[in-house]
Design an enzyme around this catalytic site. Structure first.
Site, PDB file in Angstrom:
ATOM      1  N   ILE A 178       0.844  -1.201   0.000  1.00 30.52           N
ATOM      2  CA  ILE A 178       0.000   0.000   0.000  1.00 30.52           C
ATOM      3  C   ILE A 178       0.882   1.254   0.000  1.00 30.52           C
ATOM      4  CG2 ILE A 178      -1.779   1.296   1.254  1.00 30.52           C
ATOM      5  CD1 ILE A 178      -2.786  -1.361   0.062  1.00 30.52           C
TER       6      ILE A 178
ATOM      7  N   HIS B  80      -7.711 -11.410  -5.779  1.00 29.14           N
ATOM      8  CA  HIS B  80      -9.010 -12.039  -5.570  1.00 29.14           C
ATOM      9  C   HIS B  80     -10.054 -11.512  -6.550  1.00 29.14           C
ATOM     10  CE1 HIS B  80      -6.895 -12.562  -1.769  1.00 29.14           C
ATOM     11  NE2 HIS B  80      -7.714 -13.555  -1.491  1.00 29.14           N
TER      12      HIS B  80
ATOM     13  N   ILE C 182      -5.431  -3.266   6.571  1.00 28.04           N
ATOM     14  CA  ILE C 182      -5.306  -3.898   5.254  1.00 28.04           C
ATOM     15  C   ILE C 182      -4.934  -5.360   5.432  1.00 28.04           C
ATOM     16  CG2 ILE C 182      -4.221  -3.800   2.991  1.00 28.04           C
ATOM     17  CD1 ILE C 182      -5.689  -1.207   3.681  1.00 28.04           C
TER      18      ILE C 182
ATOM     19  N   CYS D 169      18.891 -23.925  -9.264  1.00 27.85           N
ATOM     20  CA  CYS D 169      17.516 -24.443  -9.257  1.00 27.85           C
ATOM     21  C   CYS D 169      16.583 -23.531 -10.058  1.00 27.85           C
ATOM     22  CB  CYS D 169      16.979 -24.572  -7.840  1.00 27.85           C
ATOM     23  SG  CYS D 169      17.970 -25.640  -6.777  1.00 27.85           S
TER      24      CYS D 169
ATOM     25  N   CYS E 128      16.529 -26.350  -3.713  1.00 29.93           N
ATOM     26  CA  CYS E 128      17.615 -26.613  -2.754  1.00 29.93           C
ATOM     27  C   CYS E 128      17.640 -25.550  -1.666  1.00 29.93           C
ATOM     28  CB  CYS E 128      18.966 -26.756  -3.436  1.00 29.93           C
ATOM     29  SG  CYS E 128      19.924 -25.237  -3.620  1.00 29.93           S
TER      30      CYS E 128
ATOM     31  N   CYS F  93      23.711 -21.953  -3.652  1.00 37.32           N
ATOM     32  CA  CYS F  93      24.055 -20.604  -4.109  1.00 37.32           C
ATOM     33  C   CYS F  93      24.319 -19.596  -2.997  1.00 37.32           C
ATOM     34  CB  CYS F  93      22.976 -20.070  -5.056  1.00 37.32           C
ATOM     35  SG  CYS F  93      21.363 -19.864  -4.302  1.00 37.32           S
TER      36      CYS F  93
END
Lengths: 419, 573
Positions: B95, B132, B422, B492, B527, B532
């Site tokens: 927001i 939504h 919110i 990945c 992973c 990484c």
């Protein structure tokens, strides 16, 4: 983007891939090796402890020393090595496998190969995959990450550590952390027996007075920014935490050594059959998967405890891939290998009897058994029997079978392990 | 005693809360006294809601319960002392960032204050990313109006700001006992609420659309307007575009009070000094009531409702196209446990659950919550197993007891605007909320000065390459221009060093491991950073000029390393 043509391409320049590439090259194939890291050697690069190579070289080598021998050999034989090169796409076509690759120098490019060896190794099970709860503080690492941080980066991840899981890398990191001046509070293993090699229990824990607690696990991580402590709980026979047994253990680091998972994600689009027992492709004794021209080896095939056998499977896969590529193989004639009794898994999962010769079988027991006996039989006939003083799940067994022993008309081969 | 207050008192008595005392304050009701449990505290708050008051202020003490801890950045002197802005926004969630960006359409000096080291650190990175359709919001609520409008605005926002929006639609399945009863009602409600494009589905149609859907379904409805986004990426996108258009984003900056003069706010006191403000927007999420109290405008109380979410491996991403949900009879919408969604990155996502919590920044997960998620959602898609989970996390919703958004200028402080309370569907509503809040701020400023449009406003965010979204040809071109895109760091998710470096030098710079994750996605794969993390750590150290041991996950004290090894230091890869 049609690219250079190769007889054999090997994905992954760890010990399995290096062995495969050298074997394929020796068999007369034009081979290239594709490696996503900047140097070959795979995980051995960070394994600075010794104990590698006893079977293959009759010598105790460190990981980098072991890898160096194959890296030198590959160099001497002029095997093309792509480093810092990442496989983007893999496609099976009539002319062979098309690999779409990227690296900084060539940007995006393709190569075409008749045969492909997948030597992609394995990854570690993460904290989330063993359902560790609490906040998400810094200081929760897998043992391999700790090993990389210390041995390659020169970084110390923590000073007061708890190790969950008694896998080999965890045991080795218990010792390594201790040598770097960190305190290791203990190794906690949920099962009733350790999952690492006996020699590592002795050399990494007992020699350094690091306690090993069996039947206990971490049920909660405390701390919101950095790990402050873990809760340890005893478990029942179904591995469920027992209420009332919680122990609060202050620490700044939780190291996980809770299992390895073969990495075969790149093969899934090809529809390769994965054996749920191993996590790797189902193969025959030539390391051939069900997909013509595709071979698997090393820890991508099944998780090994000794690198020597990783290399061995790489050699088999490499020479098989070369034979396929150079057009010499007979049509395979497969019969299934059925694990029975206390066998956790067996590799290969099938035998190509048309190939003849000898087959190397690797298996693990499902539980620790003293005075175990193994029986290999086919068509109601016992082909081979072997007694073991003890078999343990962490210790892989290897046995060689002469295919000439198989009675004609055999439809399946079974391995039965009993106490 | 007024009739309303009597009603509240009677409800409290019914709950046996005899030591809770309601009183009226301005147009709100204030609850005081003591209870024994947090559940009682919550029940008392709801007992006072819906009685015709503007808000419920729940000041009840819970015996023996620790007040919610709040993270505050360490004091850092007066770096911002004397800064002067037309509008100061408190809170760098979706927001606050969207409001900041909308305000840069005007020729105004805009600043956003965020106490954490990055935007989207709390609820905006800890939700299910759902846009939504609006069907769940109550008729007549602000939630409904903003949801319907916000949903429609997302398409344009996604195009301008370059974040991914997938309109995957949702399949609301109805079980055996529900179907006949509920379908006509649901259709009527959807029509009345203005939900776009409802399509009724028979059992077979559901099965055709979603072959892996639970066999318990007896048909349902398809809501094509449902979408999914990566909520942290949306927040970052708004913040970046705001900065590109001249707004200032001050991280590690907490609002600690207001300097007031004749009932107006003249400045925001922060840990970095007093910042002068023409108008202030309260978008402070779970702490919005505290900010309101700084201005003596504390007419609502926020209570935290935690939601746990689990992420499923990408390998199963293709087993489901739409959001799947199977509502149950007698389950209130705010105690439901979410659904099973696709994500823009190709994973599936389960949850969130809903549990009232007294600690507003407690993002811990528990085995019980995971069990609940598995029992509730796993079976919606018949291909899923618990072991397919790659990670899980929790967030805390900022709820008022009235369970509706509060989006309005303060009734008592002429230059304060609240955008608070919110929670779901807050993310879906964000573009519409931002539009209204920005307009409110402009109205306030117009009372004292002229406000002109920003002549250089550019609604389009400058984008750096996201390799995963490029064709092979485009990828090749990107690598030729910058070889760092050629080097993959997160295997990945196939994220390159170049993308990580871009994130570190972006308009709202990512300076921690988690901030890099939120922008570049490195470490979010199966992973979970095992491979990484060391490499990202080293890139962060190099690019920010810090020692590796200073790199953290965000907050102070979350350093990844304890130091160097004996021979240590330096990278020898």
């Amino acid at each position: 983007m049609s690219g250079a043509k190769w007889d054999v391409a090997v994905i992954g320049a760890g010990p399995a891939g290096l062995a495969a590439a050298i074997a394929a090259n020796k068999a007369g194939a034009r081979v290239c090796l594709v490696e996503r890291e900047s140097r070959p050697g795979g995980i051995l690069k960070q394994c600075i402890h010794d104990g590698f190579g006893l079977v293959r070289f009759g010598q105790k080598l460190s990981g980098p020393e072991y890898a160096w021998r194959d890296i030198q050999l590959a160099k001497e034989r002029g095997i093309k090595l792509f480093t810092d090169t990442f496989l983007l796409e893999l496609e099976a076509r009539e002319e062979g496998f098309v690999l779409t690759l990227q690296n900084s120098e060539q940007a995006v490019f393709q190569i075409v190969t008749r045969a492909l060896v997948a030597a992609t190794g394995c990854r570690e099970r993460s904290a989330r995959q063993v359902f560790i709860h609490g906040q998400r503080p810094a200081g929760v690492y897998t043992a391999g990450t700790v090993q990389r941080l210390i041995n390659i980066g020169g970084h110390l991840p923590g000073k007061n550590c708890v190790i969950l899981g008694s896998g080999d890398i965890g045991l080795i990191m218990a010792r390594r952390l201790t040598l770097e001046g960190a305190k290791v509070q203990g190794v906690y293993e949920i099962k009733a027996e350790p999952s690492g090699l006996t020699r590592n229990i002795v050399q990494c824990l007992e020699d350094y007075n690091i306690p090993l607690h069996l039947g206990a696990t971490v049920t909660k991580v405390h701390g919101s920014e950095r790990v402050e402590a873990v809760t340890i709980s005893q478990v029942d026979e179904n591995l469920r935490a027992l209420p009332g047994t919680e122990e609060y253990v202050p620490c700044d680091t939780l190291v996980l050594s809770v299992g390895l998972i073969p990495e075969n994600d790149m093969l899934l689009p090809l529809g390769v059959q994965i054996d749920p027992r191993t996590g790797g492709p189902a193969v025959d004794q030539l390391m051939a998967t069900g997909q013509a021209g595709l071979y698997s080896c090393g820890n991508a095939l099944h998780v090994n405890d000794l690198v020597d056998y990783v290399s061995e499977s790489g050699e088999i896969a490499g020479s098989s891939a070369a034979r396929f590529s150079l057009g010499k193989p007979d049509r395979p004639c497969h019969l299934p290998v059925i694990p029975q009794g206390d066998i956790q898994y067996v590799v290969p999962q099938k035998l190509d009897i048309a190939a003849g010769g000898q087959a190397v079988l690797y298996f693990r027991s499902a539980r620790t058994i003293a005075n175990a006996s193994l029986e290999i039989s086919a068509g109601g006939q016992v082909l081979l029997q072997k007694k073991y003083k003890a078999v343990r799940p962490p210790e892989m067994e290897r046995i060689v079978l002469d295919l000439a022993l198989l009675p004609p008309g055999t439809e399946e081969l079974s391995l039965n392990l009993r106490g | 005693m007024t009739e309303k207050l009597n009603l509240v008192a009677r409800e409290l008595a019914k709950l046996g809360l005899t030591a809770v005392y309601p009183r009226e304050w301005r147009r709100s009701v204030v609850l005081e006294g003591e209870v024994d449990t947090w559940q009682q505290y919550i029940a008392a708050g709801y007992a006072a809601a819906g009685k015709g008051y503007k808000g419920v202020v729940n000041a009840i003490k819970v015996r023996g319960l620790e007040q919610s801890r709040e993270y505050l950045p360490p004091a850092q002197g007066g770096a911002l002392e004397g800064k002067d802005y037309d509008v100061v926004i408190i809170g760098g969630g979706v927001i606050g960032c969207a409001v900041a960006r909308d305000l840069t359409r005007w020729d105004l000096r805009v600043a956003l204050l965020e106490k954490e080291d990055d935007v989207a650190k709390q609820t905006s990175s800890r939700n299910n990313g759902m846009i939504h359709p609006g069907i769940a919001a109550s008729s007549g609520s602000k939630k409904l109006a903003y949801n319907i409008r916000g949903n429609r605005m997302y398409t344009q926002a996604a195009e301008e700001l370059g974040f991914e929006l997938v309109r995957c639609g949702s399949v609301v399945m109805l079980g055996k006992s529900m179907y006949q009863l509920a379908l006509p009602y649901v259709r009527y409600k959807a029509l009345q609420k203005g939900v776009d494009g409802l399509i009724p589905l028979s059992r077979r149609q559901v099965a055709r659309r979603e072959p892996n859907a639970t066999s318990l379904q007896r048909g349902g409805i398809f809501l094509p307007s449902t979408g999914v986004v990566a909520p942290y990426k949306v927040t970052v996108a708004y913040a970046e575009n705001a900065v590109e258009n001249g707004a200032a984003v001050h991280l590690n900056t907490a609002a600690l009070g207001f300097a007031m003069e004749q009932g107006r706010i003249i400045g925001v006191r922060t840990n970095q000094g007093l910042i002068r403000a023409g108008a202030v927007v309260n978008a402070a999420g779970v702490w919005a009531d505290k900010i309101a109290a700084y201005a003596d405008d504390h007419f609502f109380t926020i209570h935290g409702r935690k939601g746990t979410i689990a992420i499923i491996d990408k390998a199963l991403g293709a087993t489901q196209k739409s959001v799947l949900a199977l509502p149950r009879l007698g389950v209130k919408s705010y105690t439901k446990g979410g659904g099973l969604n696709p994500t823009v990155e190709g994973n599936l996502l389960m949850g969130p659950t809903a549990i009232e919590v007294s600690q507003r920044e407690d993002w811990s997960t528990t085995p019980e919550e995971m069990e609940f998620l598995f029992s509730r959602h796993l079976s919606l898609n018949r291909q899923l197993r618990p072991r397919d989970t790659i990670t899980y996390f929790a967030g805390v919703r900022a709820c008022t007891f009235e369970e509706d958004f509060i989006i309005e200028p303060s009734e008592h402080v002429p230059n304060l605007i609240h955008a608070v309370g919110i929670q779901s569907p807050g993310l879906a509503s964000a573009p519409a909320i931002a539009q209204d809040v920005a307009a409110m701020a402009v109205e306030i400023l117009k009372t004292t000065r002229e406000v002109k449009p920003n002549p250089t406003f550019n609604p389009e965010r400058r984008l750096t390459p996201q390799l995963a979204k490029l064709s092979l040809e485009e990828r090749g071109e990107a690598i030729k221009k910058n070889p760092a895109y050629g080097q993959i760091v997160c295997r990945c998710e196939a994220i390159s060093a170049g993308e990580i470096i871009d994130a570190i030098h972006s308009p709202v710079p990512a300076t921690s491991l988690d901030a890099v994750k939120r922008r570049a996605r490195a470490g979010m794969g199966r992973c979970q950073g095992g491979f990484c993390t060391p490499a990202i750590l080293e890139i962060l150290a190099r690019e920010t000029g810090k020692a590796a041991s200073e790199i953290n996950k965000g907050r102070p004290g979350s350093q990844l390393l304890a130091g160097e090894t004996k021979t240590g230091g330096g990278t020898r890869t």
